[in-house]
Design an enzyme around this catalytic site. Sequence first.
Site, mmCIF file in Angstrom:
data_model
loop_
_atom_site.group_PDB
_atom_site.id
_atom_site.type_symbol
_atom_site.label_atom_id
_atom_site.label_comp_id
_atom_site.label_asym_id
_atom_site.label_seq_id
_atom_site.Cartn_x
_atom_site.Cartn_y
_atom_site.Cartn_z
ATOM 1 N N THR A 84 -13.208 -15.095 -10.687
ATOM 2 C CA THR A 84 -12.006 -14.252 -10.699
ATOM 3 C C THR A 84 -11.785 -13.684 -12.092
ATOM 4 O O THR A 84 -12.239 -14.245 -13.097
ATOM 5 C CB THR A 84 -10.721 -15.028 -10.328
ATOM 6 N N VAL A 85 -11.094 -12.565 -12.136
ATOM 7 C CA VAL A 85 -10.563 -12.008 -13.383
ATOM 8 C C VAL A 85 -9.118 -11.618 -13.100
ATOM 9 O O VAL A 85 -8.834 -10.924 -12.114
ATOM 10 C CB VAL A 85 -11.364 -10.779 -13.848
ATOM 11 N N ARG A 92 -12.970 -5.494 -18.786
ATOM 12 C CA ARG A 92 -13.216 -5.840 -20.185
ATOM 13 C C ARG A 92 -14.538 -6.598 -20.349
ATOM 14 O O ARG A 92 -14.786 -7.186 -21.404
ATOM 15 C CB ARG A 92 -12.065 -6.684 -20.748
ATOM 16 N N LEU A 94 -15.574 -9.325 -18.811
ATOM 17 C CA LEU A 94 -15.508 -10.785 -18.764
ATOM 18 C C LEU A 94 -16.484 -11.357 -17.736
ATOM 19 O O LEU A 94 -17.171 -12.347 -18.002
ATOM 20 C CB LEU A 94 -14.079 -11.227 -18.455
ATOM 21 N N TYR A 124 -21.901 -7.301 -7.188
ATOM 22 C CA TYR A 124 -22.951 -8.201 -7.634
ATOM 23 C C TYR A 124 -24.356 -7.610 -7.673
ATOM 24 O O TYR A 124 -25.264 -8.209 -8.234
ATOM 25 C CB TYR A 124 -22.924 -9.471 -6.784
ATOM 26 N N PHE A 416 -18.861 -20.947 0.023
ATOM 27 C CA PHE A 416 -18.708 -21.793 -1.174
ATOM 28 C C PHE A 416 -18.197 -20.957 -2.336
ATOM 29 O O PHE A 416 -18.154 -19.749 -2.263
ATOM 30 C CB PHE A 416 -20.030 -22.480 -1.523
#
Length: 416
Positions: A84-85, A92, A94, A124, A416
Site C-alpha cells: 500500500t501507499v 513519489r 515508494l 505490476y 495472500f
Amino acid sequence: MRLDVRAITESEFPGWLQALNTGFLRPPVVTGEEVAGRLPHTDLARTQGAFDGGRCVATFRSFAQELTVVGGATVRADAVSNVTVSPTHRRRGLLSRMMAADLAAAKERGDVVATLIAAEYPIYGRFGFGPATWTTEWEIDVPRAGLDPRWSGPAASDGGRIDLVTGADVRKLGPALHDRLCARQHGAVNRDTRWWEVNTGENPTGPGTWTEPFYALYSNADGEVDGLIAYRADDHWSDAKQPLNRATVLGQIAVTPAAERALWHFVCSIDWISTVRTGRRAPDDLLPLLLPDPRAARIVTQADWLWVRVLDVVRALEARTYAVPGALTLDIHDSTGLTAGRYRLDASESGATCVPTTAGADLALDVRELGALYLGDESPVRLAALGRIEELTPGAVARAEGMFRAARRPWCPDVF
C-alpha cells in the site's frame, strides 16, 4: 522531508498495520489483539515501510512460498503482499523503491520466481510481473440445474460418503489433502500451519467477528479423504414464505473427479438453498459441465489472479515440463537487469535444460511476458499478435505455442 524506506522494527509494527488499513480503505484502527496475533508470524526483515517524519505512509511485505509448476514440481517463490501507499504520498516512487529492494533480496536468496495477487492490473507489469493464472466464479441457479432433488449422498456404486465436520477436523485433515492437490495442480501454492489456523477460525486476524462456516469432507470407499468444501449460508425468504437462501463456497479442494462431483452435488442439494456461489475456481473448472443444465451456472467473476515474476530463468524453465519436445533461444529483456540475457531452452521427454547463450535468438520478449507464459496459460501466438513477443526465427512462435501450453489451465485457490 526525506522519505525513509526500510525494514520496520517491532515497535513500528502497530503503525505499519495502521498504514496498511489506510491503504486498503479499512478503518485505520489497530487493536492490541491484532498486533499480538500477527506479529509472531511476520518476518520483520522482509516487512518494509516508508516513513515520513516517523509516520508510516507505505507498506510492503514478502514471505517464503512454494509454487507448483507445470508437471508437478515446486519452485521457491518470493510471495509479495500487503502493498500500500497512503493517499497523501502517491507518485513519489515508494513502491518502486520497496519492490526493487525486495526483488534484489529474493534474487540473492535464490528464489526462482516472485508472486503476488494484484489488486490493480496496471501496476505490476513494469516490475516484470505477468498474469499467469486467471480465476472464475460462477453462480448456480439450483432449481434450474437439473440435479436430482432426491439425491441424499454419493451412489452406492461409488462407495464414497460425505460428512459434516468441524474446523478442528479440517486443521487435522486439510493439510495432507491440500498437499495432494499441489502435487497435481500447477499454479497452486503451499499453505503453512498459520494458514489453516486463520482460515478455520482458531486464530483469526484483522477486525471483525469470525463466523464459523460449514465444512463437509468427501471420503472414498477406502476411507481416504479426497475432498473438502467450506461454505456459509444466508437466511433469505420471499414474501410468499419460499426459501431463497444462497450458499457461498469459501473453498473447495477435490483430488478426484468423484470427490469434485459429489461435493458440488452436495452443496446444491441442501434444503432451502436456491443459489450457490462457487468462490474462486479455475476458468476451465469441470463444474458447469457437472450439471445436467450447464447454463444454470453463470459467470459472475472472470479476472486475472496469480502474477508471476521470473527471477532465475534457468532454474524456472528447467523446473517445469513441456507438452512437446523442442528447442528455443529466448532473448529476455528486463529493465532491472535481474534476468536480462539470452537463453537456450531444450525440452525433451526426459526433462528440460536451459543455459545462457550468445547464439541468435528465436524469440524476443520482456520478462513480464515470460511470467505470463510460465504456468502454461497464456498463448505465445496471442502475445505475438499483440506485439508483446517478437518472432526472430520463422515458426518460433508456433513452436513455443506447442511447448509452453498445458492441457489444463493453472489454478491458484489462495489469496495472500
